[in-house]
Structures are given as structure tokens and as C-alpha cells.
Design an enzyme around this catalytic site. Sequence first.
Site, PDB file in Angstrom:
ATOM      1  N   GLU A 170      -0.134   5.991  12.522  1.00  0.00           N
ATOM      2  CA  GLU A 170      -1.462   5.479  12.832  1.00  0.00           C
ATOM      3  C   GLU A 170      -1.423   3.979  13.159  1.00  0.00           C
ATOM      4  O   GLU A 170      -2.058   3.544  14.114  1.00  0.00           O
ATOM      5  CB  GLU A 170      -2.382   5.739  11.622  1.00  0.00           C
ATOM      6  CG  GLU A 170      -3.819   5.300  11.806  1.00  0.00           C
ATOM      7  CD  GLU A 170      -4.594   6.213  12.730  1.00  0.00           C
ATOM      8  OE1 GLU A 170      -4.041   7.258  13.126  1.00  0.00           O
ATOM      9  OE2 GLU A 170      -5.740   5.879  13.074  1.00  0.00           O
ATOM     10  N   ASP A 171      -0.654   3.217  12.408  1.00  0.00           N
ATOM     11  CA  ASP A 171      -0.765   1.759  12.482  1.00  0.00           C
ATOM     12  C   ASP A 171       0.410   1.029  13.133  1.00  0.00           C
ATOM     13  O   ASP A 171       0.366  -0.190  13.286  1.00  0.00           O
ATOM     14  CB  ASP A 171      -0.963   1.169  11.066  1.00  0.00           C
ATOM     15  CG  ASP A 171      -2.275   1.638  10.457  1.00  0.00           C
ATOM     16  OD1 ASP A 171      -3.160   2.048  11.223  1.00  0.00           O
ATOM     17  OD2 ASP A 171      -2.398   1.590   9.217  1.00  0.00           O
ATOM     18  N   HIS A 204       0.812  -1.217   0.000  1.00  0.00           N
ATOM     19  CA  HIS A 204       0.000   0.000   0.000  1.00  0.00           C
ATOM     20  C   HIS A 204       0.852   1.277   0.000  1.00  0.00           C
ATOM     21  O   HIS A 204       0.713   2.099  -0.913  1.00  0.00           O
ATOM     22  CB  HIS A 204      -0.992  -0.036   1.173  1.00  0.00           C
ATOM     23  CG  HIS A 204      -1.714   1.251   1.409  1.00  0.00           C
ATOM     24  ND1 HIS A 204      -2.559   1.819   0.470  1.00  0.00           N
ATOM     25  CD2 HIS A 204      -1.705   2.109   2.464  1.00  0.00           C
ATOM     26  CE1 HIS A 204      -3.043   2.953   0.954  1.00  0.00           C
ATOM     27  NE2 HIS A 204      -2.540   3.160   2.157  1.00  0.00           N
ATOM     28  N   ASP A 239      -3.341   8.441  -1.184  1.00  0.00           N
ATOM     29  CA  ASP A 239      -3.722   7.363  -0.270  1.00  0.00           C
ATOM     30  C   ASP A 239      -5.141   6.901  -0.603  1.00  0.00           C
ATOM     31  O   ASP A 239      -5.413   5.706  -0.760  1.00  0.00           O
ATOM     32  CB  ASP A 239      -3.635   7.907   1.170  1.00  0.00           C
ATOM     33  CG  ASP A 239      -4.095   6.907   2.210  1.00  0.00           C
ATOM     34  OD1 ASP A 239      -3.815   5.704   2.037  1.00  0.00           O
ATOM     35  OD2 ASP A 239      -4.719   7.333   3.199  1.00  0.00           O
ATOM     36  N   HIS A 277       3.163   7.237   5.488  1.00  0.00           N
ATOM     37  CA  HIS A 277       1.917   7.878   5.910  1.00  0.00           C
ATOM     38  C   HIS A 277       1.088   7.067   6.907  1.00  0.00           C
ATOM     39  O   HIS A 277       0.323   7.633   7.670  1.00  0.00           O
ATOM     40  CB  HIS A 277       1.068   8.279   4.702  1.00  0.00           C
ATOM     41  CG  HIS A 277       0.286   7.156   4.095  1.00  0.00           C
ATOM     42  ND1 HIS A 277       0.808   6.322   3.133  1.00  0.00           N
ATOM     43  CD2 HIS A 277      -0.979   6.720   4.323  1.00  0.00           C
ATOM     44  CE1 HIS A 277      -0.104   5.432   2.796  1.00  0.00           C
ATOM     45  NE2 HIS A 277      -1.199   5.633   3.501  1.00  0.00           N
ATOM     46  N   ASP A 299     -22.526  11.805 -27.405  1.00  0.00           N
ATOM     47  CA  ASP A 299     -21.118  12.204 -27.311  1.00  0.00           C
ATOM     48  C   ASP A 299     -20.413  11.542 -26.137  1.00  0.00           C
ATOM     49  O   ASP A 299     -19.875  12.184 -25.272  1.00  0.00           O
ATOM     50  CB  ASP A 299     -20.945  13.726 -27.292  1.00  0.00           C
ATOM     51  CG  ASP A 299     -21.978  14.419 -26.419  1.00  0.00           C
ATOM     52  OD1 ASP A 299     -22.874  13.725 -25.913  1.00  0.00           O
ATOM     53  OD2 ASP A 299     -21.889  15.632 -26.253  1.00  0.00           O
TER      54      ASP A 299
HETATM   55 MN    MN Z   1      -3.064   4.572   3.827  1.00  0.00          MN
END
Ligand code: MN
Length: 726
Positions: A79-80, A51, A142, A75, A262
Site C-alpha cells: 500500500e505505502d 508500526h 494492525d 502488511h 459489580d
Molecule cells: Mn498498518
Amino acid sequence: MQLESRLDSIIKKVRSYHPDPNITQLRDAYEYARRMHEGQSRKSGEPYMTHPLEVMDIIADLRLDVASLVAGLLHDTVEDTDTTVEEIRSRFGEDVAFLVDGVTKLSKFQFNTRQEAQAENIRKMIIAMSRDLRVILVKLSDRLHNMRTLKYMSSSGQERKSRETMDIYAPLAHRLGLYWVKTELEDLAFRYLHPESYYDIAEKVASKKRQRQSFIREVISILDDLLSENGIDAEVYGRPKNFWSIYRKMREQQIEFEQVFDVLAFRIIVDKRAQCYESLGMVHNLWKPIPGRFKDYIAISKPNGYQSLHTSVIGPYQERIEIQIRTQEMHKVAEEGIAAHWLYKEGKAVPDRDDEKFAWLHQLMEEHQDHEDPVEFLESVKIDLFHDEVYVFTPQGDVLSFPSGATPVDFAYAIHTEIGQRCSGAKVNGKMVPLKYQVQNGDIVEIITHKNQRPNKDWLSFVKTGRARTKIRKSVRREQRERSRELGRELLDKELKNHNTNIRAWERSGKLDEALEKSRYATSEEMLGDIGYGKTQAETIVEKIYGDEEGDDKQKPKAEKESRLGQLWNKIVDRGKTGVVVDGIEDVMVSYAKCCNPVPGDNIIGFVTRGRGLSIHTRDCKSVSHLERERQIAVSWANDTEVPDSARRPVSIRVYCTDKPGLLANISQSFSAAGVNISEAQCVTTDDRRAVNTFEVLVNNRDQLTRAMKNIEKIKGVYKVERTTT
Ligand code: MN
């Protein structure tokens, strides 16, 4: 191994546009992220690291700088994983840490996208809150990768992410001029939001694919020939429009797929601006243009800098086609958006100075260079697109925008007029704040109301929105009218008491209607209001009814009548000569409070009294604090009022001095030199040969009084001069 080769290919891409990228830092960041995400996997079963790598690849497609690429790799680490922003700062520097922190914060927002109207606000808020545009570009990258891999998510997650993408991220990409990001996000979200329609369109587009492709080739070759015969060197491309825009057209025009003609769009890319118009002329000469479909975004470019000519024509086989004509330079802007405006020169990214459309970017860059190291990349540029607005939340999560400096009162009126009218306090992020607090981006504002609360005139000094201002003014005025009616009613009742009756009796007997008619008032409210404001007198009204019966009264000498009025009003000065203004109306009946004896020039406040009109106090008078707030009225002295002698104000002055013969004469001389008349004087001597003289004087205004007091202070033997209050 697969991951490493992917990294290599992305680095190759970076080298294609960046003259001198810091490859070591890119590889370090990759190694660090891989270690941190070790053991984690995506819902697809792939290692998590795929990712961040794909996000980095999209960032490279956007041709961004190394700090953005590094931020893309990192990034999700804060957070993780166990990493902190501080850790990233010490390893990769302030700039990368700032971007990662920004992206992490944005990801924590739970956007409430119920209302379409909210999307614009949220979009602006995102930009305002992240300040540095690169935060948004990394976040968009992201989101794009997450949307590309959305099929692994639960269906409720798919729905929510798609809605958010459609409402916020696709328009955000559009605003930044990133068309390919915008259309890809739209089609991905469309697929999950309206799967049936999506697959229906996809199938129909595919079923005619062969036919369509030969048609595209045919149109391209016709256009190629046309342009080269006329000496224009051009590139021509053709493609089907994106599914979402086909669907939108079907829905908006309520037509079937077959009727959307179109669905094919062609692009002619030329060298010079003038050639755009030349080519357009040739196309219109060859194929009939459809009226109303021509748009000149070259003469008037879109706010995000997009330039192009758009037209729709009836092409071969009567098929409608859309044609866009632009220069190479315009095409670059259309494809790369904001990134097209950065030139990588000698390892620096600077905005393209030749591009007038992005003057605001140049300006920002220049401003910033004054106080930042100019060697830095575009990472040093902070985009403050919406600095004049703030975005705040209701406790329910709705976003509202306000001019900067707005207060909870503005917020309250924006929610509902009633909330504004009853606004008695406010909480911001759970804490009580004063009503004049200035709301900040992201504040959660909660209004506390009280049923007895009324709009306060003071609010006008700090509210920022026109809506709040208008409502407060209107309400203050209405309340003053109500008070004057109340006062008028009391005055009329008092006058009627002299005739042994009252308003209720008048109402019952019909005398009130009679009085209204005789004094030409349409309603009793109007009449009572006028009495309250002193525009008419209760006595005059009463005379209209009893005037004839009491013939004697009429014959009474005027002086006697006036003395009776005087009794009633205590010390009311003639109307129109009071020099006091209430809310712009000068004809107010007033009396001056004995406790503080205000004179023109003093800071004053009015109180609606029961039966004595408006009582005027100085603002610092001690009795003010004991008086009911609802009865307060803001008043001021009328400017340039010629004060008649009858309107001179009595003031009490105390002079402390030595008990010396002749001094009293000097003092009274000083009064008359200042034009002040003494109406009463009192002299008390003390044992220690001192004297306290109290003078009742009549003054026109504060200046005159001050002058007289200063003169007296200068007299030898005078210790102190003061204005007395009781
Ligand atoms: Mn992400």
C-alpha cells in the site's frame, strides 16, 4: 538500534510458544520492510517501521505462525511503498504474499457503518471475503496498534476509526474469542467516541483505586482460603471491568457510576471441569447469589467456543461482584481465542483433537489435508465460515446478505417490493447482467426499473429468497385475476349486445346490482372473474334479468342455444373437459388455435383473446411471437384427464408417398389402429407419380398422434409424415 532490540524481544516472545520458528525469514522480512519504509515516519514522528514491528508483536501475542508474523512486518509495504505483491511472492513465498494481499484489500474497504444492523453483515463479509482467517488476525493486529496510537490522528479520523472499530473490529474479535483484543479495542474506541464519559469513568475508577485494590486483595484471600480448605487447587484473580462495559451498564440500566456495583470481576481457575461446579457451590454458600445472573457457558458454550461459569454475588461490605469460574483449558481459549486451538507439535500447527467444541475446525483441517501438503502450518487452513451466504452492496454502499445463488431479482425485492415488481434489468459492477445472474461476494448491484414492467412467472425458476418468491407468485396470480375479469367484462358485454344494451347501461340502470344479487355475487369483480375463468356463463347472468321478458327464448330448443354460444365462442370445448389448467384452475374456457392445433401432450401457452376466451397455442407456434406478451398466460395440460370424445382435438397430418393403389387404404388403417378418427381427407397427385395426402384427424393426445404417425411412416411407399400448421 532501538528497533533492532525491539525485534529481538519479539523474536524471544515467538520462541516462547513456537517450537521451531524460521528466524532467518523473520529477520529478512524485517530488513526488507525497514528498507522499503526508509524515510517514512508516523504521525507521531517516530520512524514508520515502529508500526509494523508493534503489529508483529501483537501477532506474537496471538501466538500465530511465521507467515502471519512476516505478513505483519510487510502488511503496509504494498500500500505505502513501491513493492508489489509479486515481489513479496518471489521473496517470501506464496503464503505471505496471499496474506499481505488480503490485508491490503481489506484496508481499502470504506465501511459504511451508519446502521448498526450492517455491522453483522460486514463482519461476515470480511470473513467470507478473506477466507483465510489469518488475514483477519493480521488486520485486527494492525487495527489494534492504530487504535493504541490514535491520539496522533486528526479528530475526524479518530471519530471515524473509532466508530468502525466499535461497530466491526471489536465484534469481530469477540466472534473469534479474542477477549483481550475485544476489550482493549472497545476501551480505545470509547475514549474517542464519548470522551467525557470515558474520562469521567476513568477518574472515578482511579479515585477509588487504593480502596478498590485493598478490596480486591481481600476478596482474593477469602476465595483462596475457601477453596484450599475444601481441597481445590485454584488460581484467583481480580480486576476492574473495562470502562466500556461499565459505561454500557450505566446506559442500559440508566444508573450512575456509584450504582454500578459489580465493576469488579474475579476469576477462579481450576484444573477440572467438575471443580468449576464445586467451586460455584462454595461461592454461593458463602455469598448470596444475585438472582438471574448465573450463566452456565460450560454446559452450553458460546458459539466461538468460550466456556465459563458466570455468577454475581453480594460479597464483603455488601459490594456486588462478578465471578467467573473456568478450567485452565477454558481460560486458554478465552484468552487466546482461536489460536488456543492450535498445538505446535514437531514444527507443525494442528488443531487440538481433544477439543470437541472445535470439531468444525478439525473437519476443515482434515478436508484440507487431502489436497494440500500436510507439512504446512495452519496457513494452509482456509476458514469458510459463511459459504452459504453472499454479501453484496447497494450503489449507496449498504451491505445486504443473500443465500448463495441469489439473483438481482432477489436483491430488487430485498430493497423494496416496488423495485422488485418493476425490475427490468440489472447492472453488476457497472455492467449489464441477465436477471438470473448469480450475485457474488462484493458485487455492487444496481437495479433498473421500468414502469411497465411486471413480475414474470419465469422469475420463479431462479429466485432464491422466500420474499421474492412470495411477492412474484402473488403478483402473477393477481394479474391473472385481473385478466380474467377483463375477459369476463368483454364476454358479458358481448352477451348484452344481443339484448341491445351494454355493461355501462346496466351499471347506470342498476341492473348490474340486480344481476349480482340474483346470482349471489357480492361484487361485480367476483362475478366478472368467474365469467372470465368460465366458472359461470355470461348468458346465465343475463338470463337472470331478461329471462322472464324473453319467455320465448327459454322455450327455444337447447341445440339452438348451444349453437349461438358456439358462434360466440367459436370452437370452445365444454367447461371442465378441456384438459387445460391455468394456474391450478381447471374450469377455464379455452379455444384451440387453428394455426397450430395443439393436442394434449404438446407444450402449450395461453392467450387471453378478445371475446374468444383463452386461446391455446403450441409454444413453438409461429404466431406466438406476434402476440402481446401481457396477454400470455402459462397453461398446462391437466394430468390424467379423461378426454371425452367431444374434446378430441382436430389435427392436420400430411403424408408424402408414391401414388400407388391401395396405399391410401393402408394409411387409413394405420390411423384407426391407433384409435384416431379421420374426419376429412384430401389427396393430390403430382406429375412425378407422387401423392400428397392431407388428413384431418381427431386425436386424444400427443402420444396417440405420434403412434399413428410412426405406424404410417413404416408403410412401404411413404416418404414423410408431418403435422401441418398454418
Ligand atoms: Mn498498518
